[in-house]
Motif scaffolding. Structure first.
Motif, PDB file in Angstrom:
ATOM      1  N   VAL A  38      55.628 -13.734   9.971  1.00  0.00           N
ATOM      2  CA  VAL A  38      56.314 -12.565   9.436  1.00  0.00           C
ATOM      3  C   VAL A  38      55.449 -11.952   8.348  1.00  0.00           C
ATOM      4  O   VAL A  38      55.002 -12.639   7.431  1.00  0.00           O
ATOM      5  CB  VAL A  38      57.693 -12.964   8.852  1.00  0.00           C
ATOM      6  N   ASP A  39      55.194 -10.650   8.460  1.00  0.00           N
ATOM      7  CA  ASP A  39      54.443  -9.933   7.431  1.00  0.00           C
ATOM      8  C   ASP A  39      55.420  -9.557   6.320  1.00  0.00           C
ATOM      9  O   ASP A  39      56.159  -8.577   6.422  1.00  0.00           O
ATOM     10  CB  ASP A  39      53.767  -8.703   8.021  1.00  0.00           C
ATOM     11  N   VAL A  40      55.440 -10.376   5.285  1.00  0.00           N
ATOM     12  CA  VAL A  40      56.410 -10.232   4.197  1.00  0.00           C
ATOM     13  C   VAL A  40      56.295  -8.863   3.532  1.00  0.00           C
ATOM     14  O   VAL A  40      57.301  -8.206   3.259  1.00  0.00           O
ATOM     15  CB  VAL A  40      56.242 -11.371   3.168  1.00  0.00           C
ATOM     16  N   GLU A  41      55.078  -8.422   3.284  1.00  0.00           N
ATOM     17  CA  GLU A  41      54.886  -7.129   2.617  1.00  0.00           C
ATOM     18  C   GLU A  41      55.484  -5.993   3.441  1.00  0.00           C
ATOM     19  O   GLU A  41      56.168  -5.120   2.900  1.00  0.00           O
ATOM     20  CB  GLU A  41      53.402  -6.888   2.368  1.00  0.00           C
ATOM     21  N   VAL A  42      55.277  -6.002   4.740  1.00  0.00           N
ATOM     22  CA  VAL A  42      55.817  -4.950   5.609  1.00  0.00           C
ATOM     23  C   VAL A  42      57.349  -4.982   5.590  1.00  0.00           C
ATOM     24  O   VAL A  42      58.003  -3.940   5.464  1.00  0.00           O
ATOM     25  CB  VAL A  42      55.277  -5.083   7.049  1.00  0.00           C
ATOM     26  N   VAL A  43      57.919  -6.168   5.708  1.00  0.00           N
ATOM     27  CA  VAL A  43      59.389  -6.293   5.694  1.00  0.00           C
ATOM     28  C   VAL A  43      59.950  -5.731   4.389  1.00  0.00           C
ATOM     29  O   VAL A  43      60.900  -4.947   4.393  1.00  0.00           O
ATOM     30  CB  VAL A  43      59.824  -7.759   5.881  1.00  0.00           C
ATOM     31  N   LEU A  44      59.334  -6.107   3.265  1.00  0.00           N
ATOM     32  CA  LEU A  44      59.827  -5.642   1.969  1.00  0.00           C
ATOM     33  C   LEU A  44      59.606  -4.142   1.780  1.00  0.00           C
ATOM     34  O   LEU A  44      60.446  -3.455   1.193  1.00  0.00           O
ATOM     35  CB  LEU A  44      59.182  -6.447   0.845  1.00  0.00           C
ATOM     36  N   MET A  45      58.486  -3.634   2.288  1.00  0.00           N
ATOM     37  CA  MET A  45      58.247  -2.186   2.194  1.00  0.00           C
ATOM     38  C   MET A  45      59.293  -1.411   2.995  1.00  0.00           C
ATOM     39  O   MET A  45      59.768  -0.358   2.554  1.00  0.00           O
ATOM     40  CB  MET A  45      56.830  -1.847   2.679  1.00  0.00           C
ATOM     41  N   GLN A  46      59.671  -1.925   4.161  1.00  0.00           N
ATOM     42  CA  GLN A  46      60.703  -1.273   4.969  1.00  0.00           C
ATOM     43  C   GLN A  46      62.052  -1.311   4.253  1.00  0.00           C
ATOM     44  O   GLN A  46      62.784  -0.320   4.248  1.00  0.00           O
ATOM     45  CB  GLN A  46      60.806  -1.946   6.340  1.00  0.00           C
ATOM     46  N   MET A  47      62.359  -2.433   3.635  1.00  0.00           N
ATOM     47  CA  MET A  47      63.613  -2.538   2.884  1.00  0.00           C
ATOM     48  C   MET A  47      63.606  -1.561   1.699  1.00  0.00           C
ATOM     49  O   MET A  47      64.620  -0.924   1.421  1.00  0.00           O
ATOM     50  CB  MET A  47      63.832  -3.965   2.388  1.00  0.00           C
ATOM     51  N   ALA A  48      62.469  -1.468   1.018  1.00  0.00           N
ATOM     52  CA  ALA A  48      62.355  -0.575  -0.133  1.00  0.00           C
ATOM     53  C   ALA A  48      62.498   0.886   0.290  1.00  0.00           C
ATOM     54  O   ALA A  48      63.128   1.685  -0.406  1.00  0.00           O
ATOM     55  CB  ALA A  48      61.031  -0.799  -0.850  1.00  0.00           C
ATOM     56  N   ALA A 109      54.752 -17.691   1.786  1.00  0.00           N
ATOM     57  CA  ALA A 109      53.541 -17.917   2.583  1.00  0.00           C
ATOM     58  C   ALA A 109      53.548 -19.328   3.170  1.00  0.00           C
ATOM     59  O   ALA A 109      53.176 -19.523   4.328  1.00  0.00           O
ATOM     60  CB  ALA A 109      52.299 -17.696   1.724  1.00  0.00           C
ATOM     61  N   GLU A 110      53.995 -20.294   2.408  1.00  0.00           N
ATOM     62  CA  GLU A 110      54.044 -21.677   2.889  1.00  0.00           C
ATOM     63  C   GLU A 110      55.064 -21.867   4.011  1.00  0.00           C
ATOM     64  O   GLU A 110      54.974 -22.817   4.773  1.00  0.00           O
ATOM     65  CB  GLU A 110      54.383 -22.628   1.738  1.00  0.00           C
ATOM     66  N   ASN A 111      56.020 -20.967   4.090  1.00  0.00           N
ATOM     67  CA  ASN A 111      57.079 -21.072   5.083  1.00  0.00           C
ATOM     68  C   ASN A 111      56.895 -20.115   6.258  1.00  0.00           C
ATOM     69  O   ASN A 111      57.856 -19.779   6.948  1.00  0.00           O
ATOM     70  CB  ASN A 111      58.441 -20.849   4.422  1.00  0.00           C
ATOM     71  N   GLY A 112      55.680 -19.664   6.475  1.00  0.00           N
ATOM     72  CA  GLY A 112      55.403 -18.866   7.659  1.00  0.00           C
ATOM     73  C   GLY A 112      55.249 -17.390   7.425  1.00  0.00           C
ATOM     74  O   GLY A 112      55.116 -16.629   8.382  1.00  0.00           O
ATOM     75  N   GLY A 113      55.255 -16.962   6.187  1.00  0.00           N
ATOM     76  CA  GLY A 113      55.071 -15.544   5.914  1.00  0.00           C
ATOM     77  C   GLY A 113      53.616 -15.200   5.665  1.00  0.00           C
ATOM     78  O   GLY A 113      52.852 -16.015   5.158  1.00  0.00           O
ATOM     79  N   ARG A 114      53.249 -14.003   6.041  1.00  0.00           N
ATOM     80  CA  ARG A 114      51.912 -13.497   5.715  1.00  0.00           C
ATOM     81  C   ARG A 114      52.091 -12.695   4.430  1.00  0.00           C
ATOM     82  O   ARG A 114      52.737 -11.654   4.418  1.00  0.00           O
ATOM     83  CB  ARG A 114      51.370 -12.643   6.846  1.00  0.00           C
TER      84      ARG A 114
END
Length: 121
Positions: A38-48, A109-114
């Protein structure tokens, strides 16, 4: 549910990020299973982008928690710090908040996030 588990669920969805999915390979085949990262930054940017509030989630643990729809009070952040084994002064909120943000990004990141290094610094 722990606060960090709630963070994982909000970003990764309902899948348990700490437990890989059961392999579906045929008997005798390799049993390694890869889960999509999961691309964490992309997910959070979409939420924002969907949020009505301007939140500085890239630097602020308070804003990150707000973006995720989670409790961002000082008590909740102290509880999260305990979960993540913070050993510093709980009354030094500035230091605590900086540590929490870095630690949450590192744990994602340790749990599968990029997670880009810029979010872990």
């Amino acid at each position: 549910m722990s606060i960090f588990k709630s963070i994982l669920t909000k970003i990764f969805g309902e899948r348990d990020a700490a437990t890989p999915a059961a392999p579906t390979a045929a008997p005798g085949a390799a049993t390694a299973t890869t889960m999509p990262q999961v691309d964490v930054e992309v997910v959070l940017m979409q939420m924002a982008a969907a949020s009505k509030q301007k939140l500085d989630w890239r630097r602020s643990i308070v804003d990150l928690l707000k973006l995720l729809g989670l409790d961002s009070t000082q008590d909740a952040r102290r509880e999260l710090a305990k979960e993540l084994r913070y050993s510093g002064d709980m009354n030094d909120t500035a230091t605590l908040n900086l540590w929490l943000h870095r630690q949450v990004m590192t744990k994602l990141a340790e749990n599968g996030g990029r997670v880009p290094n810029s979010l872990r610094a």
